[in-house]
Scaffold this motif. Structure first.
Motif, PDB file in Angstrom:
ATOM      1  N   PHE A 197       0.315  -7.298  -6.253  1.00 32.64           N
ATOM      2  CA  PHE A 197      -0.099  -7.380  -5.055  1.00 32.64           C
ATOM      3  C   PHE A 197      -0.590  -8.769  -4.859  1.00 32.64           C
ATOM      4  O   PHE A 197      -0.921  -9.274  -5.886  1.00 32.64           O
ATOM      5  CB  PHE A 197      -1.177  -6.301  -4.456  1.00 32.64           C
ATOM      6  CG  PHE A 197      -0.672  -4.997  -4.655  1.00 32.64           C
ATOM      7  CD1 PHE A 197       0.478  -4.437  -3.824  1.00 32.64           C
ATOM      8  CD2 PHE A 197      -0.861  -4.015  -5.597  1.00 32.64           C
ATOM      9  CE1 PHE A 197       0.943  -3.240  -3.785  1.00 32.64           C
ATOM     10  CE2 PHE A 197      -0.362  -2.660  -5.708  1.00 32.64           C
ATOM     11  CZ  PHE A 197       0.391  -2.117  -4.675  1.00 32.64           C
ATOM     12  N   LYS A 198      -1.071  -9.238  -3.712  1.00 37.45           N
ATOM     13  CA  LYS A 198      -1.488 -10.521  -3.446  1.00 37.45           C
ATOM     14  C   LYS A 198      -2.980 -10.631  -3.665  1.00 37.45           C
ATOM     15  O   LYS A 198      -3.658  -9.894  -2.998  1.00 37.45           O
ATOM     16  CB  LYS A 198      -1.169 -10.965  -2.035  1.00 37.45           C
ATOM     17  CG  LYS A 198      -0.984 -12.621  -1.772  1.00 37.45           C
ATOM     18  CD  LYS A 198      -0.295 -12.893  -0.667  1.00 37.45           C
ATOM     19  CE  LYS A 198      -0.723 -14.183  -0.287  1.00 37.45           C
ATOM     20  NZ  LYS A 198      -0.228 -14.412   1.300  1.00 37.45           N
ATOM     21  N   PRO A 199      -3.569 -11.207  -4.502  1.00 35.69           N
ATOM     22  CA  PRO A 199      -4.893 -11.572  -4.973  1.00 35.69           C
ATOM     23  C   PRO A 199      -5.620 -12.221  -3.801  1.00 35.69           C
ATOM     24  O   PRO A 199      -5.142 -12.741  -3.143  1.00 35.69           O
ATOM     25  CB  PRO A 199      -5.018 -12.089  -5.918  1.00 35.69           C
ATOM     26  CG  PRO A 199      -3.647 -13.164  -6.304  1.00 35.69           C
ATOM     27  CD  PRO A 199      -2.663 -12.185  -5.349  1.00 35.69           C
ATOM     28  N   ASP A 200      -6.909 -11.840  -3.476  1.00 35.30           N
ATOM     29  CA  ASP A 200      -7.540 -12.226  -2.344  1.00 35.30           C
ATOM     30  C   ASP A 200      -7.256 -11.593  -1.105  1.00 35.30           C
ATOM     31  O   ASP A 200      -7.337 -12.401   0.023  1.00 35.30           O
ATOM     32  CB  ASP A 200      -7.813 -13.656  -2.466  1.00 35.30           C
ATOM     33  CG  ASP A 200      -8.957 -14.327  -3.081  1.00 35.30           C
ATOM     34  OD1 ASP A 200      -9.543 -13.601  -3.852  1.00 35.30           O
ATOM     35  OD2 ASP A 200      -8.665 -15.705  -3.476  1.00 35.30           O
ATOM     36  N   TYR A 201      -6.454 -10.693  -1.085  1.00 34.45           N
ATOM     37  CA  TYR A 201      -5.560 -10.429   0.141  1.00 34.45           C
ATOM     38  C   TYR A 201      -5.415  -8.894   0.099  1.00 34.45           C
ATOM     39  O   TYR A 201      -5.685  -7.972   1.302  1.00 34.45           O
ATOM     40  CB  TYR A 201      -4.353 -10.992   0.297  1.00 34.45           C
ATOM     41  CG  TYR A 201      -3.583 -11.190   1.447  1.00 34.45           C
ATOM     42  CD1 TYR A 201      -3.699 -12.314   2.291  1.00 34.45           C
ATOM     43  CD2 TYR A 201      -2.686 -10.217   1.951  1.00 34.45           C
ATOM     44  CE1 TYR A 201      -2.938 -12.409   3.569  1.00 34.45           C
ATOM     45  CE2 TYR A 201      -1.861 -10.387   3.109  1.00 34.45           C
ATOM     46  CZ  TYR A 201      -2.191 -11.488   3.857  1.00 34.45           C
ATOM     47  OH  TYR A 201      -1.476 -11.587   4.849  1.00 34.45           O
ATOM     48  N   ASP A 202      -4.748  -8.207  -1.014  1.00 33.57           N
ATOM     49  CA  ASP A 202      -4.524  -6.758  -1.096  1.00 33.57           C
ATOM     50  C   ASP A 202      -5.359  -5.935  -1.951  1.00 33.57           C
ATOM     51  O   ASP A 202      -4.667  -5.071  -2.178  1.00 33.57           O
ATOM     52  CB  ASP A 202      -2.936  -6.837  -1.610  1.00 33.57           C
ATOM     53  CG  ASP A 202      -1.819  -7.448  -0.739  1.00 33.57           C
ATOM     54  OD1 ASP A 202      -1.993  -7.431   0.528  1.00 33.57           O
ATOM     55  OD2 ASP A 202      -0.808  -7.822  -1.040  1.00 33.57           O
ATOM     56  N   GLU A 203      -6.437  -6.448  -1.959  1.00 30.60           N
ATOM     57  CA  GLU A 203      -7.513  -5.533  -2.725  1.00 30.60           C
ATOM     58  C   GLU A 203      -7.714  -4.159  -2.185  1.00 30.60           C
ATOM     59  O   GLU A 203      -7.814  -3.256  -3.089  1.00 30.60           O
ATOM     60  CB  GLU A 203      -9.173  -6.174  -3.053  1.00 30.60           C
ATOM     61  CG  GLU A 203      -9.130  -7.494  -4.004  1.00 30.60           C
ATOM     62  CD  GLU A 203      -8.320  -8.940  -3.486  1.00 30.60           C
ATOM     63  OE1 GLU A 203      -7.838  -8.607  -2.526  1.00 30.60           O
ATOM     64  OE2 GLU A 203      -8.024  -9.452  -4.499  1.00 30.60           O
ATOM     65  N   TYR A 204      -7.751  -4.018  -1.009  1.00 34.95           N
ATOM     66  CA  TYR A 204      -7.745  -2.627  -0.346  1.00 34.95           C
ATOM     67  C   TYR A 204      -6.593  -1.793  -0.591  1.00 34.95           C
ATOM     68  O   TYR A 204      -6.654  -0.343  -0.759  1.00 34.95           O
ATOM     69  CB  TYR A 204      -7.984  -2.697   0.931  1.00 34.95           C
ATOM     70  CG  TYR A 204      -6.653  -3.351   1.777  1.00 34.95           C
ATOM     71  CD1 TYR A 204      -6.648  -4.773   1.783  1.00 34.95           C
ATOM     72  CD2 TYR A 204      -5.699  -2.754   2.449  1.00 34.95           C
ATOM     73  CE1 TYR A 204      -5.520  -5.409   2.449  1.00 34.95           C
ATOM     74  CE2 TYR A 204      -4.665  -3.180   3.065  1.00 34.95           C
ATOM     75  CZ  TYR A 204      -4.461  -4.771   3.159  1.00 34.95           C
ATOM     76  OH  TYR A 204      -3.532  -5.183   3.731  1.00 34.95           O
ATOM     77  N   ILE A 205      -5.588  -2.330  -0.968  1.00 30.19           N
ATOM     78  CA  ILE A 205      -4.377  -1.616  -1.221  1.00 30.19           C
ATOM     79  C   ILE A 205      -4.706  -0.982  -2.745  1.00 30.19           C
ATOM     80  O   ILE A 205      -4.381   0.205  -2.964  1.00 30.19           O
ATOM     81  CB  ILE A 205      -2.818  -2.466  -1.592  1.00 30.19           C
ATOM     82  CG1 ILE A 205      -2.743  -2.776   0.112  1.00 30.19           C
ATOM     83  CG2 ILE A 205      -1.692  -1.631  -1.767  1.00 30.19           C
ATOM     84  CD1 ILE A 205      -1.345  -3.629  -0.033  1.00 30.19           C
ATOM     85  N   VAL A 206      -5.177  -1.884  -3.787  1.00 26.39           N
ATOM     86  CA  VAL A 206      -5.549  -1.219  -5.013  1.00 26.39           C
ATOM     87  C   VAL A 206      -6.590  -0.146  -4.799  1.00 26.39           C
ATOM     88  O   VAL A 206      -6.542   0.914  -5.617  1.00 26.39           O
ATOM     89  CB  VAL A 206      -5.997  -2.454  -5.963  1.00 26.39           C
ATOM     90  CG1 VAL A 206      -6.456  -1.898  -7.394  1.00 26.39           C
ATOM     91  CG2 VAL A 206      -4.989  -3.556  -6.053  1.00 26.39           C
ATOM     92  N   MET A 207      -7.465  -0.277  -3.987  1.00 29.32           N
ATOM     93  CA  MET A 207      -8.615   0.641  -3.815  1.00 29.32           C
ATOM     94  C   MET A 207      -7.816   1.905  -3.304  1.00 29.32           C
ATOM     95  O   MET A 207      -8.424   3.170  -3.759  1.00 29.32           O
ATOM     96  CB  MET A 207      -9.494   0.119  -2.677  1.00 29.32           C
ATOM     97  CG  MET A 207     -10.806   1.197  -2.634  1.00 29.32           C
ATOM     98  SD  MET A 207     -11.853   0.474  -1.633  1.00 29.32           S
ATOM     99  CE  MET A 207     -11.011   0.827   0.021  1.00 29.32           C
ATOM    100  N   GLY A 208      -6.966   2.054  -2.616  1.00 27.77           N
ATOM    101  CA  GLY A 208      -6.306   3.190  -2.059  1.00 27.77           C
ATOM    102  C   GLY A 208      -5.343   3.918  -3.141  1.00 27.77           C
ATOM    103  O   GLY A 208      -5.280   4.927  -3.320  1.00 27.77           O
ATOM    104  N   LEU A 209      -4.767   2.878  -3.988  1.00 30.57           N
ATOM    105  CA  LEU A 209      -3.914   3.491  -5.030  1.00 30.57           C
ATOM    106  C   LEU A 209      -4.469   4.165  -6.171  1.00 30.57           C
ATOM    107  O   LEU A 209      -4.025   5.108  -6.631  1.00 30.57           O
ATOM    108  CB  LEU A 209      -3.167   2.093  -5.410  1.00 30.57           C
ATOM    109  CG  LEU A 209      -2.170   2.268  -6.613  1.00 30.57           C
ATOM    110  CD1 LEU A 209      -0.711   3.098  -5.770  1.00 30.57           C
ATOM    111  CD2 LEU A 209      -1.455   1.107  -7.095  1.00 30.57           C
TER     112      LEU A 209
END
Ligand SMILES: [Fe+2]
Length: 579
Positions: A197-209
Motif C-alpha cells: 500500500f502507499k506509505p503516508d497515505y494508506d496506513e488506515y488500510i493496514v489498521m483495518g487489515l
C-alpha cells in the motif's frame, strides 16, 4: 488578536484564530482536489480570511508549525544515519535534498509568497514554531482538561518523532523527546509500503487489515526492528527497516529473510500479509502503551491529550484509553499535520497572552459552508431537480429512504476539519443490512472489501450497542459491539467485533441529530452507517463537488441543506427501477 496558522507540509492547511476563538480551519486538499497535497495552502488561507471578512494585512501574525532552520539538524541526523549505513546513502541523500530544498524555499520566502498569492496585501512577519508543540497545542488548547499529560507521535518533526509533555492552563512543559530516525510513524509507513500500500497515505488500510490476522511476526519485529527501552521510549533498527528504502519498496535482504517477500500493489492479499499487518499493529500499540505508561509515571495525571499523525490509529487510541492508566483521553479531529496549522495559531495566541478562556472543541465544522441558494444553483447547472423541505419532513423522508435500503449523500453546514466525515459531508446508509457494505462498494466506493464502515449513534444510546465508556464525537476510538447488538447492525461491525464509533450529542450538529432520532423512531435503531462523501478523491467541499460526485455514482439521493435531489431526476433520465 488575529492569528493565521499556515502548514505547508503534507496535508497542508490553514486556520484562523481570533481573540482565542477558532474562526475557520480547512485542508488545502479539499479546494485543489488532490489528496494529502503538499503545498502552500493559498486557497485554504483565502477561505479563512473570507470567513472572518478580512484581508491578509489585517492579520496580526502568521504562525507556522515548523522551525525551518532546524532542518539543518535534521539533515545532520540523516547524514549520520547514512554514514552508518552506506547502502541507504543514495536514495536517502536524494530524497532528503529534494525535500529540504522545497521546505526551505517556501518557508524562507513565505512572507513574499503569501503576500503575492493570497490577495496582494502585506503579510505580517511569520513566526516559526516547534512542530510538536503545535501538535500538542492543537489538542490541549481545545480539550476539556485544565491539566493533562500530552503525547505527540508522528512521522517526524524538525528532528523529533515523539514528545512526552504536560500542560497546565495552556502552558506546556516538555518532559522527553525521541529523535529521528526512531519514528513510530515511519515504522508504520514502512510496513504499509511492505504490504503493497502507499506509505503516508494508506496506513488506515493496514489498521483495518490487522483485524484479519494473527500477530505471529510481532515477537520478531520486537526483537529485530522496534524495541522498547527501559527509559519508556523505543528504538527503531534502521539498518533493517528504513523508511526511505521502504518508500522505494527496496527492503534489505535480512528483512525479507525474516518476514518474506514484500507484496506488490496489485498482488492478492494473503494470510501472511494479514498476519504482518496484525503484528505491526500490535507492536505499534505496545510501543504507544509503553510511552503512555511512562508519561503516567512522570506526570501522575489522570487525563491525556493525544496528537500527531499516529493518533489517527483509533484501534491504538482505544487500547490507550483502556490500559494506559488515564481516566480520559482527548484526541482532536485533525490530529495530524493539518491540525498543526490550527495548533500553531492557538499556540502563538497563547504565547502572546490571548488564550484566556477554554473553548472545548465539540465539533469539527470549521470548513466552508454554503447557502441554500448556492446549492440550488449548483443543482440547476447540472440539470438536477430539487425540492426544498423543512427539517422534520426532510428527515422523515430521508430516514424512510434509508430504511428501504437506499443510499443518501448528506451535504450540510460547514465542512469538517480533519479526515473524517462526521455528518456534514457524509454518505449514509442503513447499518442493519448485512449486504450494505457490498452495496456501497458496488454503487460508490471501489475499495478493499476488508475495510470496515463506521457507525454514527445518538450519544445517550451508544451504550445499547457499544462498550463505550466515553463519548467519541470525532470517530477516533473503536469500541467492541455488544453481543446483543451485532445482529442488529451487521454492516458496521468489523471482523474483530469492533466498530469505529461516532457519538452525536444534543447540540453539535442539530440536523444530523434529528435524522438519527427520526431513523431511530422509525426502525428502533438510532444508528446510521456513516462514511465519507467522495469517490477516490478528497471529501467533497463545495455544492459543485457534491453534485459532480453524486452524478458519478449510483447513489439514490442527494441532500444539500434542506434541498433534496433524487437519482431518477437526473438529467440523463435514467430511472432506477423500484426495488
Ligand atoms: Fe506532524
Amino acid at each position: 488578536m488575529r492569528v493565521l496558522g499556515v502548514a505547508n507540509m503534507r496535508d497542508s492547511a490553514a486556520a484562523l484564530v481570533e481573540n482565542g476563538r477558532i474562526v475557520a480551519a480547512a485542508e488545502e486538499e479539499r479546494f485543489v482536489r488532490i489528496k494529502h497535497v503538499t503545498a502552500l495552502p493559498i486557497q485554504a488561507i483565502r477561505f479563512c480570511l473570507a470567513t472572518a471578512g478580512v484581508r491578509l494585512k489585517d492579520v496580526d501574525a502568521v504562525a507556522v508549525p515548523w522551525k525551518y532552520w532546524q532542518v539543518g539538524r535534521r539533515a545532520s541526523l540523516a547524514l549520520g544515519a547514512m554514514l552508518r549505513s552506506p547502502q541507504l546513502c543514495r536514495i536517502k541523500g536524494r530524497r532528503s535534498l529534494e525535500r529540504l530544498a522545497q521546505e526551505w524555499k517556501e518557508l524562507v520566502f513565505l512572507r513574499r509568497y503569501l503576500s503575492q498569492r493570497v490577495d496582494g496585501t502585506a503579510c505580517p512577519r511569520p513566526v516559526f514554531l516547534d512542530h510538536h508543540l503545535c501538535h500538542a497545542a492543537s489538542a490541549m488548547a481545545v480539550s476539556p482538561f485544565e491539566r493533562a499529560a500530552i503525547l505527540v507521535v508522528d512521522g517526524a518533526s524538525e528532528s523529533h518523532t515523539t514528545m512526552l509533555a504536560e500542560t497546565h492552563r495552556h502552558d506546556i512543559r516538555v518532559l522527553t523527546r525521541v529523535s529521528l530516525p526512531h519514528s513510530l510513524g515511519q515504522f508504520y509507513a514502512a510496513i504499509t509500503s511492505y504490504l503493497g500500500f502507499k506509505p503516508d497515505y494508506d496506513e488506515y488500510i493496514v489498521m483495518g487489515l490487522a483485524a484479519y490476522g494473527e500477530p505471529c511476526f510481532a515477537r520478531t519485529l520486537r526483537k529485530e526492528v522496534l524495541s522498547l527501552l527501559p527509559d519508556g521510549t523505543f528504538r527503531l533498527n534502521t539498518g533493517l527497516l528504513d523508511f526511505h528504502l521502504a518508500r522505494e519498496r527496496r527492503f534489505v535482504a535480512k528483512f525479507v529473510e525474516l518476514f518474506g517477500r514484500p507484496r506488490s500493489p496489485h498482488e492478492e492479499v494473503t494470510q501472511r500479509h494479514r498476519d504482518m499487518a496484525a503484528s505491526a499493529q500490535l507492536v505499534l500499540e505496545e510501543t504507544l502503551l509503553h510511552l503512555a505508561r511512562r508519561l503516567k509515571t512522570l506526570t501522575r495525571l489522570d487525563r491525556l491529550c493525544l496528537a500527531g499523525g499516529v493518533a489517527y490509529n483509533c484501534v491504538a487510541n482505544s487500547r490507550l484509553q483502556q490500559e494506559a492508566g488515564f481516566q480520559d483521553i482527548f484526541v482532536p479531529p485533525a490530529a495530524g499535520d493539518s491540525g498543526a496549522a490550527l495548533g500553531a495559531a492557538l499556540w502563538l495566541t497563547h504565547r502572546r497572552g490571548g488564550l484566556t478562556d477554554r473553548t472545548v472543541m465539540r465539533h469539527a465544522s470549521w470548513g466552508p459552508g454554503y447557502s441554500e441558494q448556492s446549492c440550488k444553483e449548483a443543482a440547476d447547472r447540472a440539470g438536477l431537480q430539487v425540492e426544498s423541505l423543512p427539517d422534520v419532513p426532510l428527515c422523515e423522508k430521508v430516514a424512510g429512504e434509508l430504511a428501504r435500503g437506499r443510499l443518501v449523500f448528506w451535504f450540510q453546514d460547514r465542512m469538517e476539519f480533519g479526515p473524517r466525515a462526521l455528518g456534514n459531508r457524509s454518505l449514509l446508509a442503513d447499518p442493519r443490512r448485512e449486504d450494505m457494505r457490498a452495496l456501497i462498494n458496488a454503487k460508490v466506493k471501489l475499495r478493499e472489501p476488508f475495510r470496515p464502515f463506521a457507525p454514527s449513534v445518538l450519544e445517550e444510546r451508544a451504550g445499547e450497542y457499544f462498550e463505550l465508556r466515553r463519548p467519541s464525537p470525532f470517530m477516533l476510538f473503536t469500541a467492541p459491539v455488544l453481543a446483543s447488538a451485532k445482529g442488529t447492525i451487521p454492516a458496521v461491525v468489523h471482523v474483530d467485533g469492533s466498530a469505529r464509533v461516532q457519538t452525536v450529542d444534543g447540540d453539535s450538529n442539530p440536523r444530523y441529530r434529528l435524522l438519527l432520532e427520526t431513523f431511530g423512531r422509525l426502525t428502533g435503531v438510532p444508528v446510521l452507517l456513516n462514511t465519507s462523501f467522495n469517490v477516490n478523491e478528497p471529501i467533497v467541499c463545495t455544492p459543485e463537488d457534491a453534485v459532480s460526485c453524486f452524478l458519478r455514482t449510483d447513489v439514490e439521493w442527494l441532500v444539500m441543506g434542506n434541498l433534496l435531489a433524487r437519482r431518477s431526476m437526473k438529467q440523463d433520465g435514467v430511472v432506477e427501477p423500484e426495488r
